[in-house]
Design a protein around this motif. Structure first.
Motif, PDB file in Angstrom:
ATOM      1  N   GLN A  24     -38.682   8.792 -52.769  1.00 59.89           N
ATOM      2  CA  GLN A  24     -38.373  10.155 -52.051  1.00 59.89           C
ATOM      3  C   GLN A  24     -39.415  10.457 -51.202  1.00 59.89           C
ATOM      4  O   GLN A  24     -40.709   9.951 -51.270  1.00 59.89           O
ATOM      5  CB  GLN A  24     -38.686  11.435 -53.151  1.00 59.89           C
ATOM      6  CG  GLN A  24     -38.405  12.764 -52.596  1.00 59.89           C
ATOM      7  CD  GLN A  24     -38.648  13.692 -53.666  1.00 59.89           C
ATOM      8  OE1 GLN A  24     -38.025  13.701 -54.566  1.00 59.89           O
ATOM      9  NE2 GLN A  24     -39.248  14.644 -53.355  1.00 59.89           N
ATOM     10  N   LEU A  25     -39.303  11.004 -49.838  1.00 55.47           N
ATOM     11  CA  LEU A  25     -40.123  11.432 -49.043  1.00 55.47           C
ATOM     12  C   LEU A  25     -39.984  12.825 -48.575  1.00 55.47           C
ATOM     13  O   LEU A  25     -39.059  13.564 -48.874  1.00 55.47           O
ATOM     14  CB  LEU A  25     -39.890  10.422 -47.430  1.00 55.47           C
ATOM     15  CG  LEU A  25     -39.464   9.237 -47.400  1.00 55.47           C
ATOM     16  CD1 LEU A  25     -38.906   8.706 -46.012  1.00 55.47           C
ATOM     17  CD2 LEU A  25     -40.904   8.305 -47.670  1.00 55.47           C
ATOM     18  N   ILE A  26     -41.044  13.258 -48.226  1.00 58.72           N
ATOM     19  CA  ILE A  26     -41.404  14.710 -48.049  1.00 58.72           C
ATOM     20  C   ILE A  26     -42.057  14.847 -46.569  1.00 58.72           C
ATOM     21  O   ILE A  26     -43.228  14.226 -46.412  1.00 58.72           O
ATOM     22  CB  ILE A  26     -41.932  15.590 -49.041  1.00 58.72           C
ATOM     23  CG1 ILE A  26     -41.909  17.054 -48.496  1.00 58.72           C
ATOM     24  CG2 ILE A  26     -43.498  14.957 -49.297  1.00 58.72           C
ATOM     25  CD1 ILE A  26     -42.573  18.056 -49.539  1.00 58.72           C
ATOM     26  N   VAL A  27     -41.346  15.473 -45.524  1.00 54.48           N
ATOM     27  CA  VAL A  27     -42.032  15.488 -44.254  1.00 54.48           C
ATOM     28  C   VAL A  27     -42.553  16.965 -43.815  1.00 54.48           C
ATOM     29  O   VAL A  27     -41.928  18.010 -44.100  1.00 54.48           O
ATOM     30  CB  VAL A  27     -40.937  15.326 -43.444  1.00 54.48           C
ATOM     31  CG1 VAL A  27     -41.440  15.315 -41.640  1.00 54.48           C
ATOM     32  CG2 VAL A  27     -39.999  13.862 -43.705  1.00 54.48           C
ATOM     33  N   LYS A  28     -43.711  17.030 -43.342  1.00 54.67           N
ATOM     34  CA  LYS A  28     -44.357  18.251 -43.003  1.00 54.67           C
ATOM     35  C   LYS A  28     -44.945  18.054 -41.557  1.00 54.67           C
ATOM     36  O   LYS A  28     -45.144  16.866 -41.088  1.00 54.67           O
ATOM     37  CB  LYS A  28     -45.496  18.453 -43.932  1.00 54.67           C
ATOM     38  CG  LYS A  28     -45.285  18.615 -45.240  1.00 54.67           C
ATOM     39  CD  LYS A  28     -46.357  18.844 -46.334  1.00 54.67           C
ATOM     40  CE  LYS A  28     -45.836  19.071 -47.778  1.00 54.67           C
ATOM     41  NZ  LYS A  28     -46.971  19.138 -48.744  1.00 54.67           N
TER      42      LYS A  28
END
Length: 728
Positions: A24-28
């Motif tokens: 899983q990736l989370i982009v900020k």
């Protein structure tokens, strides 16, 4: 037992090789660590793609073990690449931080139609030249916008003087006086200023150029028969933006410019400063300049005031001073003597003060009030003759945009005052005053998701006069445009309207002889027109790598009551109306092909058949090629480098003496390399050295009393330039 052990080991190795992994990736955002929704994430060389949800998360599953490059893209942010090895040696989400792009990629919003809609939802056909292309063209010609327009399909820049380089803009083959030039919606470049207008608009502060072809008098009143070109300035953002440019060319031109802008919650500013220096340049060694000795500078500060979130007040003042001297190069360098006496000098001063107030309401309605005062002073000197004049222009406009369900309604009124006053008046003083009061209404209706209609009407009461006569006219100018979207790929626009042009002495023809022996206007009436355009558009993506966009447009314009230049028995020139019309019809074909966002191919073809029925024998409009072809290939790696190759074909043209010119090709090359905040560029314009003097000398007669041929192609030949840009 040994065989069983070997079999288990083999199975274990095979299982590991083909293990399926999930992560899983989370982009900020890098600035404030807020999550980003709608970010596109792809795994290179595979079919796996994902888009982040409202929590900024993206999931991948069933990915074989191995080494991969993850590509992260989002509009307005810098592209990022991440290398990972699967299986991962840690649990949990991988956090990605994206940095905001220095140049934000926003939806193209059109302001010239007054509705501030996106270009995809505007029924009126509007062409845009966006910031990236403006930036490329300003590398070629940092001093002015002539190169931006010269290389656009259906538009030509017509040089009017062999020695001073003055020029005007033609759209769809019609004379430059039928094209209205605007800067942020203000008309400050017509009449006496027309021959120098595009030479005094720098590109450094431009965000966008909007072009409406065909009759647009309903939107902007007199002078918009062929179309409107609106130069839109950049507006400040909270992140400061500082730009500097230094350019030098082989023909002796030096350009030094700076543009800065910034804002906070209550106040902002923008500031443009540009200085240009040109040495006298004689490429064919005939002792006469192809490029005049010149120096000019522009300074343009603006203040943006934001009393609250709904109100914006913009106060600006643009000042330009220019001095251009062409002619006998020996005279320019060493002074006049008995053998070297000819010169042409243009000295001008322009000051434009503007005020713009916008007030938004909670319902997204908009009240707008604009006003400008423009003062233009110009003197033209040749041996034994000098023409001087002052042009005052006052413009005021108020409008109210009302948005209701599926509709946008605009109500407005404006006043225009234009006063030309000749200095050092002779017996035939050319003073002329035009006053216009107008009311306009426009409705834009989203009938369905596929069908959008825009209709409007303007009423203008105008009076124009001098000491010889006075004339008042009342015009009713309707206009209608339709946009129909057949599908996501196919769409079509059709538009038509009426137009008019009040009389003027200042045309392409009269500019060529510096208004010498030109009589004042007398009993000349306004010209009237009708016409329209129709186009069809196709846009599609082929796979992940190709984007193709095609546009086919047809146009027609008819001008009645045309003003024509005549000569009497005493060799004086004068204008008169004719009952025989001017007709212009043709089509434009445009294609854009993009491969992997790196390779971009642009192609444009224009066919124009424009005829003036009052001309004897040969009725073709002079200095107008029937066929033009524009080709450009660009390779670009964003924020790294770009390379461009261009080719242009121009067909034969009739001159005023009825001679037919040869057709010709011209080619150009450009390159730019970025080093962080600094970029270095080189440009080779017309490197095949196409120029008029290769066919025939432009200058005729003795040095002391020369005459000049009509200008139909380059006079200065090949041009090389290089420079440095700094962006902070």
């Amino acid at each position: 037992m040994q065989k069983i052990f070997l079999l288990l080991c083999t199975l274990l190795c095979v299982t590991s090789a083909y293990a399926q992994n999930s992560f899983q990736l989370i982009v900020k955002t890098e600035s404030d660590k807020s999550v980003l929704q709608g970010v596109t994430i792809s795994i290179n060389n595979t079919k796996f793609k994902s888009v982040t949800n409202d929590k900024g998360e993206a999931y991948f599953s069933n990915i074989p073990s191995g080494k991969y490059t993850i590509k992260i893209n989002h509009i307005g942010y810098e592209e990022k690449n991440l290398i990972i090895n699967l299986p991962l040696n840690k649990e949990g989400s991988i956090e990605i931080l994206l940095e905001q792009s220095e140049v934000e990629l926003e939806e193209v919003i059109i302001s010239s139609t007054r509705t501030s809609r996106s270009i995809q939802n505007t029924p009126t056909r509007v062409e845009t030249i966006e910031l990236e292309e403006i930036d490329e063209k300003s590398n070629m010609r940092p001093a002015n916008v002539s190169m931006i327009l010269h290389e656009s399909t259906g538009i030509s820049v017509q040089q009017t003087s062999a020695t001073s380089g003055n020029a005007s803009i033609r759209i769809q083959g019609l004379d430059g006086r039928y094209t209205q030039l605007l800067k942020d919606g203000y008309a400050s470049f017509g009449n006496f200023a027309s021959g120098l207008s595009i030479l005094e608009i720098p590109p450094l502060d431009l965000a966008q150029v909007e072009i409406i072809k065909g009759p647009t008098s309903t939107l902007y009143g007199a002078g918009a028969i062929a179309g409107v070109v609106n130069f839109i300035s950049r507006t400040p953002r909270e992140k400061a933006d500082y730009n500097f440019i230094i350019n030098q060319s082989n023909v002796g031109q030096t350009n030094i410019g700076a543009f800065a802008m910034k804002r906070n919650s209550k106040i902002g500013y923008s500031f443009l400063a540009l200085a240009n220096f040109q040495k006298p340049y004689d490429v064919d060694k005939d002792d006469f300049t192809e490029l005049p000795k010149s120096k000019d500078f522009t300074i343009h500060p603006k203040i943006f005031i934001y009393p609250n979130e709904k109100t914006t007040l913009i106060i600006g003042n643009a000042f330009t001073k220019s001095d251009r001297t062409g002619g006998d190069i020996e005279l320019i360098k060493n002074g006049a003597d008995n053998s070297h006496t000819y010169f042409e000098n243009n000295a001008s001063l322009r000051n434009t003060s503007t005020l713009d107030l916008s007030i938004k309401s909670a319902e997204k309605n908009l009240f707008k009030a604009k006003a400008s005062f423009n003062y233009f002073k110009r003197s033209i000197g040749i041996p034994s003759y000098n023409f001087k004049g002052d042009n005052y222009n006052v413009y005021a406009d108020i409008s109210y945009l009302k948005n209701i369900k599926n509709q946008s309604l605009i109500f407005g009124a404006n006043l225009v005052y234009d006063n030309f006053k000749e200095r050092d008046q002779t017996l035939f003083a050319k003073d002329f005053i035009t006053k216009t009061a107008g009311l306009y209404f426009q409705q834009t209706w989203d009938a369905t998701d596929k069908l959008k209609l825009e209709s409007g009407v303007r009423t203008d009461l105008t009076n124009y006069h001098n000491s010889l006569y006075s004339k008042s006219d009342f015009f009713i100018l309707p206009r209608v445009s339709v946009l129909y979207k057949f599908s996501d790929k196919w769409s079509s626009r059709i538009g038509a309207g009426l137009g008019y042009k009040t009389p003027t002495l200042f045309t392409e023809q009269t500019e060529t002889f510096q208004y010498q022996n030109l009589l004042p206007l007398n009993n000349v009436e306004a010209e009237k027109s009708y016409g329209g355009t129709a186009d069809i558009n196709y846009k599609t993506n082929i796979g992940d790598d190709w984007m193709i966009s095609l546009n086919q447009m047809f146009f027609y314009a008819r001008i009645s009551n045309s003003t024509i230049l005549l000569q009497d028995a005493n060799q004086y020139f004068y204008f008169s109306n004719t009952t025989q019309p001017v007709n212009s019809l043709g089509f434009e074909s445009n294609a854009k092909i993009i491969f992997k966002e790196y390779f971009k191919l642009f192609a444009g073809y224009t066919f124009t058949n424009a005829k003036a029925e009052y001309l004897p024998v040969i009725q073709d409009i002079r200095l107008l090629p029937k066929n033009k072809l524009n080709l450009a290939l660009l390779y670009e790696k964003e924020r790294n480098f770009k390379l461009g190759l261009e080719g242009y074909f121009t067909d034969k043209q009739y001159l005023y003496n009825n001679f037919l010119t040869p057709s010709y090709w011209e080619f150009g090359f450009m390159a730019e390399k970025v080093f962080g905040k600094i970029s270095v560029f080189i440009n080779a314009e017309n490197f095949t050295d196409t120029r008029q003097s290769k066919y025939k000398s432009v200058v005729n007669g003795p040095h002391t009393n020369p005459t000049f041929d009509d200008i139909w192609t380059h006079t200065e030949g090949r041009t090389f330039n290089a420079g440095i840009k700094l962006k902070l």
